[in-house]
Design a protein around this motif. Sequence first.
Motif, PDB file in Angstrom:
ATOM      1  N   LEU A 136       6.082  -5.677  13.043  1.00  0.00           N
ATOM      2  CA  LEU A 136       6.592  -6.746  11.520  1.00  0.00           C
ATOM      3  C   LEU A 136       5.121  -7.064  10.644  1.00  0.00           C
ATOM      4  CD1 LEU A 136       9.741  -8.029  13.336  1.00  0.00           C
ATOM      5  CD2 LEU A 136       9.084  -6.635  11.214  1.00  0.00           C
ATOM      6  N   ASP A 137       4.014  -7.240  11.762  1.00  0.00           N
ATOM      7  CA  ASP A 137       2.966  -8.058  11.784  1.00  0.00           C
ATOM      8  C   ASP A 137       1.866  -6.817  11.158  1.00  0.00           C
ATOM      9  OD1 ASP A 137       3.826 -10.738  13.246  1.00  0.00           O
ATOM     10  OD2 ASP A 137       2.754  -9.993  14.449  1.00  0.00           O
ATOM     11  N   ALA A 138       2.044  -5.514  11.614  1.00  0.00           N
ATOM     12  CA  ALA A 138       0.497  -4.991  10.898  1.00  0.00           C
ATOM     13  C   ALA A 138       1.391  -4.344   9.610  1.00  0.00           C
ATOM     14  CB  ALA A 138       0.809  -3.573  11.965  1.00  0.00           C
ATOM     15  N   SER A 139       3.048  -4.432   9.419  1.00  0.00           N
ATOM     16  CA  SER A 139       3.015  -3.105   8.182  1.00  0.00           C
ATOM     17  C   SER A 139       3.764  -5.211   6.982  1.00  0.00           C
ATOM     18  CB  SER A 139       4.483  -2.832   8.667  1.00  0.00           C
ATOM     19  OG  SER A 139       5.825  -3.669   9.322  1.00  0.00           O
ATOM     20  N   ALA A 140       3.396  -6.203   7.744  1.00  0.00           N
ATOM     21  CA  ALA A 140       3.978  -7.566   6.745  1.00  0.00           C
ATOM     22  C   ALA A 140       3.964  -7.059   5.356  1.00  0.00           C
ATOM     23  CB  ALA A 140       2.614  -8.788   7.740  1.00  0.00           C
ATOM     24  N   LYS A 141       2.670  -6.296   5.714  1.00  0.00           N
ATOM     25  CA  LYS A 141       2.983  -6.305   3.192  1.00  0.00           C
ATOM     26  C   LYS A 141       3.682  -5.716   3.081  1.00  0.00           C
ATOM     27  CE  LYS A 141      -2.235  -6.129   3.208  1.00  0.00           C
ATOM     28  NZ  LYS A 141      -3.245  -5.507   2.890  1.00  0.00           N
ATOM     29  N   LEU A 142       4.426  -5.564   3.614  1.00  0.00           N
ATOM     30  CA  LEU A 142       5.632  -4.197   2.945  1.00  0.00           C
ATOM     31  C   LEU A 142       6.963  -5.558   3.055  1.00  0.00           C
ATOM     32  CD1 LEU A 142       5.436  -0.799   4.975  1.00  0.00           C
ATOM     33  CD2 LEU A 142       4.773  -1.050   2.841  1.00  0.00           C
ATOM     34  N   THR A 143       7.847  -5.360   2.379  1.00  0.00           N
ATOM     35  CA  THR A 143       9.372  -5.630   2.458  1.00  0.00           C
ATOM     36  C   THR A 143       9.617  -5.058   4.084  1.00  0.00           C
ATOM     37  OG1 THR A 143      10.731  -4.286   1.283  1.00  0.00           O
ATOM     38  CG2 THR A 143       9.583  -6.491  -0.618  1.00  0.00           C
ATOM     39  N   ALA A 144      11.155  -5.215   4.048  1.00  0.00           N
ATOM     40  CA  ALA A 144      11.575  -4.742   5.091  1.00  0.00           C
ATOM     41  C   ALA A 144      12.703  -3.612   4.999  1.00  0.00           C
ATOM     42  CB  ALA A 144      13.302  -5.908   5.548  1.00  0.00           C
ATOM     43  N   ARG A 145      13.431  -3.001   3.452  1.00  0.00           N
ATOM     44  CA  ARG A 145      13.146  -2.175   2.803  1.00  0.00           C
ATOM     45  C   ARG A 145      12.578  -1.111   2.732  1.00  0.00           C
ATOM     46  NH1 ARG A 145      18.402  -1.694  -0.117  1.00  0.00           N
ATOM     47  NH2 ARG A 145      18.269   0.567  -0.853  1.00  0.00           N
ATOM     48  N   GLU A 146      10.886  -1.732   2.079  1.00  0.00           N
ATOM     49  CA  GLU A 146       9.582  -0.887   2.167  1.00  0.00           C
ATOM     50  C   GLU A 146       9.268  -0.280   3.107  1.00  0.00           C
ATOM     51  OE1 GLU A 146       7.415  -2.446  -1.412  1.00  0.00           O
ATOM     52  OE2 GLU A 146       7.231  -3.614   0.362  1.00  0.00           O
ATOM     53  N   ARG A 147       9.753  -1.053   4.223  1.00  0.00           N
ATOM     54  CA  ARG A 147       9.554  -0.403   5.434  1.00  0.00           C
ATOM     55  C   ARG A 147      10.323   0.154   6.320  1.00  0.00           C
ATOM     56  NH1 ARG A 147      10.595  -1.622  11.533  1.00  0.00           N
ATOM     57  NH2 ARG A 147       8.501  -1.688  12.617  1.00  0.00           N
ATOM     58  N   GLU A 148      11.772   0.242   6.738  1.00  0.00           N
ATOM     59  CA  GLU A 148      12.463   0.978   6.941  1.00  0.00           C
ATOM     60  C   GLU A 148      12.197   2.240   6.214  1.00  0.00           C
ATOM     61  OE1 GLU A 148      17.799   1.245   5.240  1.00  0.00           O
ATOM     62  OE2 GLU A 148      16.611  -0.491   6.246  1.00  0.00           O
ATOM     63  N   THR A 149      12.739   2.107   4.914  1.00  0.00           N
ATOM     64  CA  THR A 149      12.171   3.937   3.758  1.00  0.00           C
ATOM     65  C   THR A 149      11.071   4.473   4.350  1.00  0.00           C
ATOM     66  OG1 THR A 149      13.338   2.686   1.522  1.00  0.00           O
ATOM     67  CG2 THR A 149      11.658   4.470   1.306  1.00  0.00           C
ATOM     68  N   LEU A 150      10.197   3.361   4.049  1.00  0.00           N
ATOM     69  CA  LEU A 150       8.903   4.209   5.018  1.00  0.00           C
ATOM     70  C   LEU A 150       9.025   5.016   6.321  1.00  0.00           C
ATOM     71  CD1 LEU A 150       5.655   5.686   4.737  1.00  0.00           C
ATOM     72  CD2 LEU A 150       5.625   2.578   6.165  1.00  0.00           C
ATOM     73  N   ILE A 151       9.376   4.558   6.987  1.00  0.00           N
ATOM     74  CA  ILE A 151      10.310   5.249   8.455  1.00  0.00           C
ATOM     75  C   ILE A 151      11.005   6.414   8.118  1.00  0.00           C
ATOM     76  CG2 ILE A 151      11.644   4.581  10.441  1.00  0.00           C
ATOM     77  CD1 ILE A 151      10.083   1.816   9.793  1.00  0.00           C
ATOM     78  N   LYS A 152      12.052   6.178   7.105  1.00  0.00           N
ATOM     79  CA  LYS A 152      13.258   7.220   6.924  1.00  0.00           C
ATOM     80  C   LYS A 152      12.132   8.240   6.429  1.00  0.00           C
ATOM     81  CE  LYS A 152      16.852   5.025   6.677  1.00  0.00           C
ATOM     82  NZ  LYS A 152      18.156   4.418   5.556  1.00  0.00           N
ATOM     83  N   LEU A 153      11.339   8.043   5.277  1.00  0.00           N
ATOM     84  CA  LEU A 153      10.179   9.151   4.530  1.00  0.00           C
ATOM     85  C   LEU A 153       9.221   9.847   5.574  1.00  0.00           C
ATOM     86  CD1 LEU A 153       8.780   7.847   1.554  1.00  0.00           C
ATOM     87  CD2 LEU A 153      10.910   9.240   1.817  1.00  0.00           C
ATOM     88  N   LEU A 154       9.092   9.081   6.850  1.00  0.00           N
ATOM     89  CA  LEU A 154       7.758   9.691   7.764  1.00  0.00           C
ATOM     90  C   LEU A 154       8.981  10.437   7.996  1.00  0.00           C
ATOM     91  CD1 LEU A 154       5.178   6.575   8.531  1.00  0.00           C
ATOM     92  CD2 LEU A 154       4.593   9.069   8.022  1.00  0.00           C
ATOM     93  N   GLN A 155      10.003  10.191   9.036  1.00  0.00           N
ATOM     94  CA  GLN A 155      10.859  10.730   9.823  1.00  0.00           C
ATOM     95  C   GLN A 155      11.137  12.373   9.050  1.00  0.00           C
ATOM     96  OE1 GLN A 155      13.703   8.615  11.002  1.00  0.00           O
ATOM     97  NE2 GLN A 155      12.776   7.572  12.265  1.00  0.00           N
ATOM     98  N   LYS A 156      11.532  11.967   7.451  1.00  0.00           N
ATOM     99  CA  LYS A 156      11.837  13.396   7.021  1.00  0.00           C
ATOM    100  C   LYS A 156      11.034  14.444   7.487  1.00  0.00           C
ATOM    101  CE  LYS A 156      13.984  13.226   3.211  1.00  0.00           C
ATOM    102  NZ  LYS A 156      14.226  12.762   1.791  1.00  0.00           N
ATOM    103  N   ILE A 157       9.387  14.142   7.835  1.00  0.00           N
ATOM    104  CA  ILE A 157       8.093  15.133   7.869  1.00  0.00           C
ATOM    105  C   ILE A 157       8.119  15.662   9.202  1.00  0.00           C
ATOM    106  CG2 ILE A 157       5.648  14.905   8.421  1.00  0.00           C
ATOM    107  CD1 ILE A 157       5.621  12.798   5.717  1.00  0.00           C
ATOM    108  N   TYR A 158       8.838  15.372  10.418  1.00  0.00           N
ATOM    109  CA  TYR A 158       8.765  15.339  11.431  1.00  0.00           C
ATOM    110  C   TYR A 158      10.039  15.822  12.176  1.00  0.00           C
ATOM    111  CZ  TYR A 158       9.463  11.255  13.948  1.00  0.00           C
ATOM    112  OH  TYR A 158      10.305   9.811  14.180  1.00  0.00           O
ATOM    113  N   LEU A 159      11.276  16.088  11.793  1.00  0.00           N
ATOM    114  CA  LEU A 159      11.830  15.685  12.543  1.00  0.00           C
ATOM    115  C   LEU A 159      12.986  16.936  11.936  1.00  0.00           C
ATOM    116  CD1 LEU A 159      13.942  11.539  12.913  1.00  0.00           C
ATOM    117  CD2 LEU A 159      12.837  13.821  14.832  1.00  0.00           C
TER     118      LEU A 159
END
Length: 159
Positions: A136-159
């Motif tokens: 949370l601290d390292a991604s503090a510049k992101l909103t909760a929704r942006e963080r969730e979206t980022l995680i989902k987008l990254l998972q699309k690459i490797y899952l």
Amino acid sequence: MATPRTSPSESAPAAPRSDRLDTQVLDALVGYNTRRAWIVISSVFAERMAVYGLKQVDFSVLSLLAHNPGATSRQLCATLDILPPNLVSLVATMDSRGLIERRPHPRDGRAVGLHLTAAGKKLVREAEQTVTQLELDASAKLTARERETLIKLLQKIYL
């Protein structure tokens, strides 16, 4: 006495130079941006997890075992995409620290299930709380929704 003549480069003040390089091509690359973000997060991770004596892969194994008691080495290797010889030494270290124990697998007589000890459960509980906060601290510049979206987008690459 005449003053010596100077060349234009000697008499003109130097133009201010930026230390920033043109990163336009790199900025458009997923890998480059992922790596830059990883550098930030992993340095915070290393700093905050040092008190637990855990590296990223150690934390991942302990967390998987906390949520999947009895997982086998083969399952851990497949999930984390690590080579079996690397896991062997990691498991041996965790065993010597009293964090895990090996038990016969209930369905596969050839396999050994890995389980957290009481000390391992306590450590992973504390470490998971620390990791959650550091993320949370390292991604503090992101909103909760942006963080969730980022995680989902990254998972699309490797899952």
